[in-house]
Design an enzyme around this catalytic site. Structure first.
Site, PDB file in Angstrom:
ATOM      1  N   CYS A  28      -4.013  -0.939  -1.913  1.00  0.00           N
ATOM      2  CA  CYS A  28      -4.324   0.610  -1.684  1.00  0.00           C
ATOM      3  C   CYS A  28      -5.562   0.211  -3.263  1.00  0.00           C
ATOM      4  CB  CYS A  28      -2.752   0.814  -2.693  1.00  0.00           C
ATOM      5  SG  CYS A  28      -2.801   2.448  -3.078  1.00  0.00           S
ATOM      6  N   ASN A  29      -6.181   0.762  -3.401  1.00  0.00           N
ATOM      7  CA  ASN A  29      -7.157   1.027  -4.760  1.00  0.00           C
ATOM      8  C   ASN A  29      -6.232   2.371  -5.208  1.00  0.00           C
ATOM      9  OD1 ASN A  29     -10.653   1.131  -3.722  1.00  0.00           O
ATOM     10  ND2 ASN A  29      -9.139   1.472  -1.970  1.00  0.00           N
ATOM     11  N   HIS A  56      -8.344   4.211   3.777  1.00  0.00           N
ATOM     12  CA  HIS A  56      -8.442   4.821   5.467  1.00  0.00           C
ATOM     13  C   HIS A  56     -10.028   5.341   5.307  1.00  0.00           C
ATOM     14  CE1 HIS A  56      -4.301   6.856   4.612  1.00  0.00           C
ATOM     15  NE2 HIS A  56      -4.449   7.031   6.034  1.00  0.00           N
ATOM     16  N   TYR A  78      -0.772   8.220  -2.459  1.00  0.00           N
ATOM     17  CA  TYR A  78      -0.749   7.839  -4.207  1.00  0.00           C
ATOM     18  C   TYR A  78      -1.607   8.467  -4.710  1.00  0.00           C
ATOM     19  CZ  TYR A  78       2.719   4.125  -3.788  1.00  0.00           C
ATOM     20  OH  TYR A  78       3.798   3.073  -4.240  1.00  0.00           O
ATOM     21  N   GLU A  84      -5.816  11.264   9.293  1.00  0.00           N
ATOM     22  CA  GLU A  84      -4.339  11.079   9.652  1.00  0.00           C
ATOM     23  C   GLU A  84      -4.030  11.944  10.797  1.00  0.00           C
ATOM     24  OE1 GLU A  84      -1.938  10.628   6.838  1.00  0.00           O
ATOM     25  OE2 GLU A  84      -1.927   9.304   5.795  1.00  0.00           O
ATOM     26  N   CYS A 120     -11.344   3.535  -0.205  1.00  0.00           N
ATOM     27  CA  CYS A 120      -9.520   4.301   0.159  1.00  0.00           C
ATOM     28  C   CYS A 120      -9.450   3.287   0.912  1.00  0.00           C
ATOM     29  CB  CYS A 120     -10.048   5.320   0.107  1.00  0.00           C
ATOM     30  SG  CYS A 120      -8.318   5.990   0.608  1.00  0.00           S
ATOM     31  N   ASP A 129       1.179  -1.280  -0.270  1.00  0.00           N
ATOM     32  CA  ASP A 129      -0.099  -0.054  -0.158  1.00  0.00           C
ATOM     33  C   ASP A 129       0.987   0.973   0.272  1.00  0.00           C
ATOM     34  OD1 ASP A 129      -2.109   1.607   0.159  1.00  0.00           O
ATOM     35  OD2 ASP A 129      -1.669   2.286   2.456  1.00  0.00           O
ATOM     36  N   SER A 130       0.154   2.486  -0.183  1.00  0.00           N
ATOM     37  CA  SER A 130       0.811   3.821   0.151  1.00  0.00           C
ATOM     38  C   SER A 130       1.323   4.166   1.011  1.00  0.00           C
ATOM     39  CB  SER A 130       0.294   4.987  -0.215  1.00  0.00           C
ATOM     40  OG  SER A 130      -0.454   4.834   0.380  1.00  0.00           O
TER      41      SER A 130
END
Lengths: 272, 272
Positions: free
Chosen positions: A74-75, A187, A43, A153, A185, A11-12
């Site tokens: 990661c999408n 997150h 990304y 975040e 996503c 993933d990023s």
């Protein structure tokens, strides 16, 4: 191919840990090599060209670890890189998008599906393409939500500002009367309660992480690649690599995975 | 050293264009090579090690363009890399921090200064160190504001959400009765009216971009490196390079620079 080799997951950054967690739950014997590209995240705002180049570097790194399969957790990278890199690889590779799309198509009752994600994922149009290949009459409304990742975040998971931003982003989806919303996503599941409250009880929220782990399980089984020996000798069963900020990653990973993460190693992924 | 060589200016993205703009205004004859690291932005959440490595790659690229001096138009890179790279270089290099710090120290009346910036800039402690070297009794309060860059990039310059977030971030600074606030990130001047309204008329806002251009002017003059021939032949006077999304950069740069930007070239900066 060694059926007891690890699965590579990338993933990023930390978001893909939600996918790794599902793999740990559903396939407790499988070993995992996780890579988070924390030096170059996010990304979602980068071009296809750049995301493809970064994905290839990460895959070359994972191949040095002799992985038997790769999951793009990661999408954005799934949207931009999967189709190309799967032609270049001898081992199976899957992304998070197809599994999430299939679940959404199967769960909608009125045929109206919403998808939220980063600018990269949304502008690629891939969720719409994949879902309409599965069922051409499906009506897809997409919306990029660039502030969700920074809000998560910053820890504002339950906050009036996040409510306000989410209400703005989701208003177009509510206006289209969708009954299914794909959290496109990794997150976004962390905002699940806010998103659920705004969309209402009649809208099903789809988290692709769970479905992706199911897809991996079926894939490994079909190719006789399911691990039959969970022992790891002196090696850690779950190994974590990042391109920056290893200690911060270790703390975050420990907070969301079932077991403590003892160590995260930092590598220079652009050298692969 | 050729006094008519260009000046190199770099940033993690578009923010450093505010510094380039000031150089264009104050030194209209100088040629500029600008590099924005749009593939790897943001720098503010990365480690010192990584930001230093990225800065060295960019500097090696700028040296291939035979620049006579370099301006680090990024607070995070100035905080993390300037001290190291200036020992490695034969040409002069300056950052945005020293000029901003000096202006703040000279403008405060009560000796209480606030600094806002990214997590990287703030956690480096560099603004406090530099200002207390200039005047040991200065009282510095710092505050990282991680959501400001995404809010600016989402275009919410004048918005109730931005007001709310800014009020929260700035409350600690208001509580310390600062009379001077350093906008320690090149994006923040775009929030100037919001920040000014919250802090009140008695607080001076310091934008390091303006002061950095003044410092460059004095530096070039002192070393007899001021351009005495603004002609460029067939070359563009201002050249722009990025690591990703060249067209998006061109549009943004045209919107904030005095003249249209005709072209931005994309390079693979990690190869330098």
């Amino acid at each position: 191919m060694d059926r007891n080799a690890p699965v590579g997951v990338f993933d990023s950054g930390v978001g893909g840990l939600t996918v790794a967690r599902e793999i740990m739950r559903q396939m407790p014997d499988e070993k995992i090599i996780y890579f988070g590209d924390t030096a170059r995240l996010p990304y979602g705002s980068k071009s296809q060209d750049t995301v493809l180049r970064y994905s290839r570097q990460i895959i070359r790194f994972l191949l040095t670890k002799e992985v038997k399969a790769i999951v793009i957790a990661c999408n954005t990278a799934s949207a931009y890189a999967l189709e190309t890199v799967e032609r270049e690889l001898d081992i199976p590779i899957i992304g998070v998008i197809r599994a999430g799309a299939r679940t959404a198509v199967n769960s909608t009752r009125n045929g109206k599906i919403g998808v939220i994600g980063t600018e990269g994922t949304i502008s690629s149009g891939i969720y719409t393409d994949v879902m309409q290949q599965m069922r051409p009459d499906i009506d897809v409304t997409v919306k990029s939500c660039p502030l969700f990742v920074p809000l998560v975040e910053e820890g504002l998971l339950h906050d009036s500002v996040t409510d306000e931003i989410a209400s703005r982003y989701l208003s177009v989806l509510k206006g289209r009367f969708i009954d299914t919303l794909v959290l496109g996503c990794t997150h976004y599941p962390l905002l699940r309660s806010t998103l659920g409250r705004i969309m209402g009880d009649d809208v099903t929220l789809v988290n692709p992480a769970y479905e992706t782990a199911l897809e991996l399980k079926a894939l490994l089984s079909g190719k006789n690649l399911t691990c039959d020996n969970g022992k790891t000798g002196n090696e850690e069963k779950y190994q974590f690599y990042v391109s920056d900020l290893a200690e911060k990653f270790t703390a975050f990973a420990t907070s969301i995975l079932p077991n403590e993460v003892k160590e995260t190693r930092k590598i220079h992924v652009e050298e692969y």
